[in-house]
Write an enzyme that holds these catalytic residues in place. Structure first.
Site, PDB file in Angstrom:
ATOM      1  CG  ASP A   8      -9.073   9.730 -23.656  1.00  0.00           C
ATOM      2  OD1 ASP A   8      -7.656   9.806 -24.117  1.00  0.00           O
ATOM      3  OD2 ASP A   8      -9.727   9.328 -23.560  1.00  0.00           O
TER       4      ASP A   8
ATOM      5  CD  GLU B  84      -4.958   4.509   0.783  1.00  0.00           C
ATOM      6  OE1 GLU B  84      -4.549   4.994   1.659  1.00  0.00           O
ATOM      7  OE2 GLU B  84      -5.518   4.009   0.072  1.00  0.00           O
TER       8      GLU B  84
ATOM      9  NE  ARG C  34      -6.626  -3.966 -19.543  1.00  0.00           N
ATOM     10  CZ  ARG C  34      -7.011  -4.180 -20.672  1.00  0.00           C
ATOM     11  NH1 ARG C  34      -6.267  -4.360 -21.819  1.00  0.00           N
ATOM     12  NH2 ARG C  34      -7.901  -3.325 -21.881  1.00  0.00           N
TER      13      ARG C  34
ATOM     14  CB  THR D 250      -5.126   3.570 -21.670  1.00  0.00           C
ATOM     15  OG1 THR D 250      -5.260   3.816 -23.216  1.00  0.00           O
ATOM     16  CG2 THR D 250      -6.087   3.681 -21.489  1.00  0.00           C
TER      17      THR D 250
ATOM     18  CE1 TYR E 208      -4.153   0.465  -0.202  1.00  0.00           C
ATOM     19  CE2 TYR E 208      -4.073  -1.722   1.330  1.00  0.00           C
ATOM     20  CZ  TYR E 208      -4.656  -0.608   0.721  1.00  0.00           C
ATOM     21  OH  TYR E 208      -6.335  -1.080  -0.150  1.00  0.00           O
TER      22      TYR E 208
ATOM     23  CE  LYS F 217      -7.322   2.070 -25.629  1.00  0.00           C
ATOM     24  NZ  LYS F 217      -7.686   2.762 -24.241  1.00  0.00           N
TER      25      LYS F 217
HETATM   26  N1  DSN Z   1     -12.538  -0.047 -24.794  1.00  0.00           N
HETATM   27  C1  DSN Z   1     -11.593   1.269 -25.594  1.00  0.00           C
HETATM   28  C2  DSN Z   1     -11.419   0.946 -26.871  1.00  0.00           C
HETATM   29  O1  DSN Z   1     -11.585   0.080 -27.546  1.00  0.00           O
HETATM   30  O2  DSN Z   1     -11.156   1.950 -27.465  1.00  0.00           O
HETATM   31  C3  DSN Z   1     -11.719   2.495 -24.910  1.00  0.00           C
HETATM   32  O3  DSN Z   1     -11.466   2.329 -23.802  1.00  0.00           O
END
Ligand code: DSN
Length: 468
Positions: free
Chosen positions: A216, A63, A251, A242, A61, A245
């Protein structure tokens, strides 16, 4: 040494301790290896990332922030998080005097909600790209009947959209509507938009209303790190992403914020403090330190010259696939792509995204149904979304994507025949008519033979079989 009964199994490998879960993991590994992964938001991360992600850092932990934690024992965790923060700025060529980053968000949705919470009060106004136009749920999605995302429940949302004729964002209409709606935050970035962003124009609109500009960049952050897509940092106040990708990490989510945005406000009320507080304690608890370590590893990799080559190849592959589909006479939204993704409009074929997704599942090709511009229902979208990031991590080049395009062409031929045989437009009749289809079975064989002829990153595929 004898083991206390309550500790039995604590040092036993997964395969022995929980064969059911072990088997499912092995089967999922085989599925990833033996198929063609075209989901635009997915990728294959590295062995080093997975090692860090599966490490004992999960036990801790922490925080708070490095140097200011609510728990003891964070000597090493602080160093991990500081490395992740430093590498995040380096990966995007950011000056630490101008930009800071919070690396604790669990994923993109939580990063976005925390970012909005940091910038505005409940019921203040946001404008983001509408989900049926390619925007993300967390950019304020709601329908005429229901507020869907918490970002539309807690904030007032008015979307902007793509022009139904061109598929391009209608910037003039956005500017006009912003004059009426007067947003406090303008959000750029999308989940399904194949073209570059005019960040300067977005900044101009935001400035007309004294609004924050947030990007984003989740889908294209790897392309931005690889300097193969325009960078939003020059124009934005806050950038979220994120990490799994095109960035090819585990993730998780990141929030970048401008350090000098609110220079005149009191300490503790500046954007940096507000972002950090919005993540913890406002919207999250303890950070996932194993994930943060894995993010740090991925960011190190993303800053390498090889990653730049990867980003370049992702785009070259996307263009090759788009060109192949166009050569078969298919309709691609915006007639091409500047990034890793393609929106394929199936409506001229009188097919739906659900049917093509279903057949693809049957033949070891993974993609997702997606709205295309002008779709009236998000429930039965008229297209599919394709992405090239994952297969590029398996060393696919342009000519390999030409072959992928051929496979997709055969999927469409099967879909048209099965739809005819089903006799109705209903998906349940379509699925029934697909049962035992010999051409689909043959295609699956060929797809798997093709896919397994490529290398696989991250884990050993030797000995993997469909059942174990
Ligand atoms: N689920 C993702 C996508 O497929 O674009 C975005 O969060």
């Amino acid at each position: 040494m004898s083991v206390d009964p309550w500790n039995a199994g604590m040092n036993t490998p997964l395969e022995v301790e929980d064969p059911e879960i072990y088997k499912l993991i092995q089967q999922e590994k085989y599925r990833q290896y033996s198929g063609l992964e075209l989901i635009a938001s997915e990728n294959f991360t590295s062995q080093a990332v997975m090692e860090a992600n599966g490490s004992p850092l999960t036990n801790k932990y922490s925080e708070g922030l490095p140097g200011a934690r609510y728990y003891g024992g964070n000597e090493y965790i602080d160093q991990v998080e500081n490395l992740a923060r430093k590498r995040a700025l380096e990966a995007f060529n950011l000056n630490p005097e101008e930009w800071g980053v919070n690396v604790q968000p669990y994923s993109g949705s939580t990063a976005n909600f925390a970012a909005l919470t940091a910038m505005i009060q409940p019921h203040e106004r946001i404008m983001g790209l509408d989900l049926p136009s390619g925007g993300h749920l967390t950019h304020g999605y709601q329908t005429s009947k229901k507020k869907i995302s918490s970002t539309s429940i807690y904030f007032e949302s008015m979307p902007y959209q793509v022009d139904p004729k061109t598929g391009l964002i209608d910037l003039d209409r956005l500017e006009e509507n912003a004059k009426l709606f007067r947003p406090r935050i303008l959000i750029c970035g999308a989940s399904a938009y194949p073209r570059e962003w005019d960040y300067a124009r977005f900044r101009k609109v935001a400035d007309q209303h004294g609004a924050y500009l947030m990007c984003d960049m989740a889908h294209i952050s790897g392309l931005i790190a690889g300097q193969e897509a325009d960078s939003p940092f020059k124009y934005c106040d806050v950038v979220t992403t994120t990490t799994h990708k095109t960035l090819r990490g585990p993730r998780a989510g990141l929030i970048f914020f401008r350090r000098n945005k609110d220079a005149k406000v009191e300490k503790g009320e500046d954007l940096e403090s507000r972002v950090n507080q919005a993540v913890f304690p406002s919207t999250q608890g303890g950070p996932h330190n194993n994930t943060i370590a894995a993010v740090a590893v991925a960011l190190k990799q993303a800053a390498s010259p090889e990653f730049k080559q990867y980003a370049k190849q992702v785009i070259a592959n996307s263009r090759a696939l788009a060109a192949k589909l166009i050569s078969h006479g298919y309709k691609i939204q915006t007639d091409g792509s500047d990034n890793h993704l393609i929106l394929w409009d199936l409506r001229p074929l009188k097919l739906t995204g659900s049917k093509v997704e279903r057949i693809c599942d049957e033949v070891a090709i993974t993609l997702n149904k997606n709205s295309v511009c002008g779709d009236v229902s998000a429930v039965t979208p008229g297209g599919v979304r394709l992405g090239t990031a994952a297969l590029t991590s398996r060393s696919f080049k342009e000519e390999d994507f030409v072959k992928v395009g051929e496979f997709l062409h055969r999927v469409v031929q099967i879909a048209l025949r099965v739809q005819e045989k089903a006799g109705t437009k209903l998906i349940k009749d379509f699925v029934a008519a697909l049962q035992g289809d010999a051409e689909a079975a043959q295609l699956k064989k060929e797809v798997e033979a093709f896919a397994t002829s490529f290398p696989f990153p991250g884990f050993d595929v030797k000995g993997l079989t469909p059942n174990h």
